[in-house]
Design a protein around this motif. Structure first.
Motif, PDB file in Angstrom:
ATOM      1  N   GLN A  40      38.204  34.292  33.003  1.00  0.00           N
ATOM      2  CA  GLN A  40      38.357  35.345  34.000  1.00  0.00           C
ATOM      3  C   GLN A  40      38.202  36.660  33.256  1.00  0.00           C
ATOM      4  O   GLN A  40      38.857  36.890  32.234  1.00  0.00           O
ATOM      5  N   THR A 106      35.253  35.121  37.848  1.00  0.00           N
ATOM      6  CA  THR A 106      35.924  33.885  37.470  1.00  0.00           C
ATOM      7  C   THR A 106      34.929  32.735  37.464  1.00  0.00           C
ATOM      8  O   THR A 106      34.198  32.533  38.435  1.00  0.00           O
ATOM      9  N   THR A 136      35.595  38.898  42.655  1.00  0.00           N
ATOM     10  CA  THR A 136      36.609  39.342  43.619  1.00  0.00           C
ATOM     11  C   THR A 136      37.071  40.754  43.270  1.00  0.00           C
ATOM     12  O   THR A 136      36.873  41.226  42.147  1.00  0.00           O
ATOM     13  N   PRO A 138      40.640  41.994  43.643  1.00  0.00           N
ATOM     14  CA  PRO A 138      42.007  41.672  44.059  1.00  0.00           C
ATOM     15  C   PRO A 138      42.818  42.864  44.559  1.00  0.00           C
ATOM     16  O   PRO A 138      43.665  42.693  45.428  1.00  0.00           O
ATOM     17  N   ASP A 143      42.001  37.423  47.044  1.00  0.00           N
ATOM     18  CA  ASP A 143      41.107  36.409  46.488  1.00  0.00           C
ATOM     19  C   ASP A 143      39.807  36.259  47.266  1.00  0.00           C
ATOM     20  O   ASP A 143      39.014  35.364  46.977  1.00  0.00           O
TER      21      ASP A 143
END
Length: 159
Positions: A40, A106, A136, A138, A143
């Protein structure tokens, strides 16, 4: 002084971006987590990475997908004590929403990449498999994917 594995990974990424692929260095990615299953990483939204709509530029998103898929393979090859030739042979991307803040990339394909490395060690041949990277934001959307990338990762052990 001993640095953590995450700090060493970020040092390695910075050096790679500076010496080998300056576009990576320009986007200033940072690895947030890495293990045998996933990686990530984040690219900050800023002057270097945003477009005229104040969202992340397509090129910066491509860099993030590249780093997320490629760095995991490089780290795993290093764990096996081998050198690999790594390239991406194909890419497809679906853009769902405009990423208007820092983007987290990710890749959860660690097991697939491990199998690819084992196969290239055993056969000496180039191995191609698609890996998926999800982008993404966040801070704004939790998510919910902003973009999904499928990159065909191509690996071959080199001497």
């Amino acid at each position: 002084m001993f640095s953590s594995p995450l700090a060493r990974a970020n040092q390695h990424l910075s050096l790679f971006g500076f010496l080998k692929v300056p576009m990576i260095g320009w986007c200033r990615p940072k690895i947030l987590a890495i293990d045998d299953q996933h990686v990530q990483m984040r690219i900050p939204l800023g002057r270097r990475t945003k477009n005229h709509l104040n969202s992340m530029y397509f090129g910066a998103l491509a860099v993030g997908a590249d780093v997320a898929g490629g760095f995991l393979a490089m780290a795993m090859a290093e764990q096996h004590g081998i050198k690999i030739s790594l390239a991406f042979k194909a890419v497809t991307a679906d853009f769902h929403k405009r990423p208007e803040d820092d983007v987290i990339f990710t890749c959860l394909d660690g097991q697939k990449i491990q199998a690819m490395i084992r196969e290239t060690i055993e056969t000496g041949e180039r191995v191609n498999q698609p890996v998926t990277i999800v982008a993404t934001c966040p801070t704004l959307h939790g998510d919910e994917p902003m973009a999904t990338f499928d990159l065909t990762l191509s690996l071959k052990q080199i001497s």
